[in-house]
Scaffold this active site. Structure first.
Site, short mmCIF file in Angstrom:
data_model
loop_
_atom_site.label_atom_id
_atom_site.label_comp_id
_atom_site.label_asym_id
_atom_site.label_seq_id
_atom_site.Cartn_x
_atom_site.Cartn_y
_atom_site.Cartn_z
N THR A 134 0.85 -1.20 -0.06
CA THR A 134 -0.05 0.02 0.05
C THR A 134 0.88 1.33 0.03
O THR A 134 2.01 1.15 0.57
CB THR A 134 -0.70 0.08 1.35
OG1 THR A 134 -1.48 1.41 1.46
CG2 THR A 134 -0.14 -0.26 2.35
N ASP A 135 0.32 2.38 -0.30
CA ASP A 135 1.01 3.60 -0.37
C ASP A 135 1.01 4.19 1.19
O ASP A 135 1.74 5.24 1.37
CB ASP A 135 0.21 4.67 -1.29
CG ASP A 135 -1.29 4.89 -0.75
OD1 ASP A 135 -1.78 4.32 0.12
OD2 ASP A 135 -1.72 5.66 -1.42
N GLU A 136 0.32 3.24 2.04
CA GLU A 136 0.06 4.14 3.34
C GLU A 136 1.61 4.18 4.17
O GLU A 136 1.67 4.51 4.96
CB GLU A 136 -0.97 3.75 4.19
CG GLU A 136 -2.41 3.59 3.52
CD GLU A 136 -3.66 3.44 4.14
OE1 GLU A 136 -3.43 3.42 5.44
OE2 GLU A 136 -4.57 3.05 3.46
N TYR A 160 -1.95 -0.55 10.93
CA TYR A 160 -2.12 -1.19 9.58
C TYR A 160 -0.85 -0.68 8.80
O TYR A 160 -0.21 -1.78 8.40
CB TYR A 160 -3.20 -0.58 8.85
CG TYR A 160 -3.48 -1.02 7.51
CD1 TYR A 160 -3.35 -2.29 7.14
CD2 TYR A 160 -3.42 0.01 6.52
CE1 TYR A 160 -3.48 -2.80 5.85
CE2 TYR A 160 -3.25 -0.36 5.11
CZ TYR A 160 -3.27 -1.68 4.75
OH TYR A 160 -3.33 -1.87 3.41
N LYS A 164 2.09 -3.19 7.42
CA LYS A 164 2.41 -3.42 5.88
C LYS A 164 3.83 -3.09 5.70
O LYS A 164 4.57 -3.80 4.74
CB LYS A 164 1.65 -2.71 5.14
CG LYS A 164 -0.13 -3.19 5.23
CD LYS A 164 -0.07 -4.56 4.34
CE LYS A 164 0.25 -4.66 2.94
NZ LYS A 164 -0.05 -5.79 2.45
N LEU A 200 -14.30 3.39 2.82
CA LEU A 200 -15.18 4.61 2.56
C LEU A 200 -16.26 4.46 1.44
O LEU A 200 -17.54 4.62 1.88
CB LEU A 200 -14.37 5.90 2.17
CG LEU A 200 -15.06 7.21 1.89
CD1 LEU A 200 -15.64 7.85 3.08
CD2 LEU A 200 -14.01 8.18 1.23
N ARG A 292 -10.69 10.18 12.87
CA ARG A 292 -9.80 9.00 12.94
C ARG A 292 -8.50 9.32 13.93
O ARG A 292 -7.90 10.46 13.49
CB ARG A 292 -9.60 8.29 11.93
CG ARG A 292 -8.55 7.22 11.87
CD ARG A 292 -8.09 6.75 10.30
NE ARG A 292 -9.07 5.88 9.88
CZ ARG A 292 -9.12 5.43 8.58
NH1 ARG A 292 -8.03 5.98 7.71
NH2 ARG A 292 -10.03 4.70 7.78
N GLY A 294 -4.89 9.99 14.63
CA GLY A 294 -3.87 9.91 13.76
C GLY A 294 -4.07 9.91 12.08
O GLY A 294 -3.05 9.50 11.53
#
Ligand code: NAD
Ligand code: TYD
Length: 356
Positions: A134-136, A160, A164, A200, A292, A294
């Site tokens: 993921t880009d997160e 999460y 990752k 979402l 949320r 953070g």
């Protein structure tokens, strides 16, 4: 079957889209190892040809099971989609994320390495382990920052994304240290058919149709880079075929959107495709709720490497992909109703009660 691939997490959102696309576009079989957590749904694969697709319920961290499947089916590649994938759940309960995304990925890498070492030289050279990430992992961007590139340092902020990031590092190390031929993809937010309605876009679609509030976190100005899932799957197929081992590839939609704009667009499309019985707009259901913790402000992907190496670009625009997605949810009421079981309702209660 010749040219078999082993897919993990293939009963989830992206994995099942990938398998269906793969069976359409490519030859060979698919062995799909999925733990069938709340997010895994065999119904997603109802249209997969049973002569070419085998779903095995199991954990990627179950070394005996994975080793047996590798020995029996002799896959030419392993694609790792399996993960705990929802940020809000990782905030409520991080342990499962460490268990699957870190420890089970480590065990999977070890099972795959043992299998790969035993392959004949030609098969060993051709083998690939593709890790879907993921880009997160890159953290949060300011409004003027350049988009994430493959050389952006990792700075994960949620349980999460930290889990990752850890898995990405393990995959990298298994290449660097043991020579395992790995490829890693870091993709932006996906949307499309079969997405579990904790994320979402499907959450907004289903809440809107049920006449429930549309809960926008904080000020609604957080930005995500949305990509239609079919475009992500096509990009993964391309990286698997032509990617250079040890490299990472950023995949994105060139499509930065503020959350509030996404929700407004969902409402406008629903007003057109499935209008409210009172003739008013679904927009009236939008509610701003507690943020949320953070919450990363902005993600954006620089996908120029995908474009320059492979000529890959998303085929869908946001308008066309979102319309397809809404039409899919509207035309699959059985899938939707089966999802909305007690566990789902309990999650919604837990996540949203405290925000009001
Ligand atoms: P998902 O939650 O819909 O599906 C995950 C699947 O993995 C489920 O079928 C689940 O049963 C399975 N699974 C979980 N733990 C397992 C285990 N220990 N062993 C075997 N199977 C297990 O997730 P998704 O949205 O399809 O995401 C797939 C992958 O893509 C993840 O690795 C995620 O981090 C990554 N990703 C997702 C997005 C996105 O927007 N959804 C974006 C970029 C990257
Ligand atoms: P999500 O789909 O959970 O993906 P991610 O957190 O991995 O980006 O959320 C997308 C964005 O939408 C994110 O900024 C959080 C926000 N969001 C809401 O405003 N309301 C909601 O009910 C949900 C689930 C997300």
């Amino acid at each position: 079957m010749a040219n078999t691939i082993l897919v993990t997490g293939g009963a989830g959102f992206i994995g099942s889209n990938f398998i269906l696309q793969w069976l359409e576009a490519e030859q060979g079989g698919v062995v799909n190892v999925d733990k069938l957590t709340y997010a895994g749904n065999p119904e997603n694969l109802r249209d997969a040809d049973p002569a070419r697709h085998l779903l095995v319920q199991g954990d990627i961290g179950d070394t005996d099971l994975v080793s047996c499947l590798l020995a029996e089916h002799r896959p030419v590649a392993v694609l790792n989609f399996a993960a705990e994938s929802h940020v809000d759940r990782s905030i409520h309960g991080p342990a499962d994320f460490i268990e699957t995304n870190v420890l089970s990925t480590f065990r999977l890498l070890e099972s795959v390495r043992a299998y790969w070492l035993e392959l004949e030289p030609e098969a060993r050279t051709a083998f690939r382990f593709l890790h879907v990430s993921t880009d997160e992992v890159f953290g949060s961007l300011g409004p003027e920052d350049p988009a994430f590139s493959e050389s952006t340092p990792y700075a994960p902020n949620s349980p999460y994304s930290a889990s990752k990031a850890a898995s990405d590092h393990l995959v990298r190390a298994w290449h660097h240290t043991y020579g395992l031929p790995v490829l890693t993809t870091n993709c932006s937010n996906n949307y499309g058919p079969f997405q579990f309605p904790e994320k979402l876009i499907p959450l907004m679609i289903l809440n809107a149709l049920e006449g429930r509030p549309l809960p926008v976190y904080g000020d609604g100005l957080n930005v995500r880079d949305w990509l239609y899932v079919g475009d992500h799957c096509a990009a993964i197929r391309r990286v698997l075929k032509d990617g250079r081992t040890g490299e990472t590839y950023n995949i994105g939609g060139c499509n930065e959107q503020k959350n509030i704009d996404v929700v407004n667009l969902v409402c406008a499309l629903l007003d057109e495709l499935s209008p409210r019985s009172d003739g008013r707009s679904y927009r009236e259901q939008i509610t701003f709720v507690k943020d949320r913790p953070g919450h990363d402000r902005r993600y954006a992907i620089d996908a120029r490497k995908m474009e320059s190496e492979f000529g890959w670009r998303p085929a869908e625009t946001f308008a066309s992909g979102l319309r397809k997605t809404l039409q899919w949810y509207l035309s699959h009421p059985d899938w939707v109703n089966n999802i909305k079981n007690g566990t789902y309702r309990e999650w919604v209660r837990q996540n949203y009660a405290e925000r009001n």
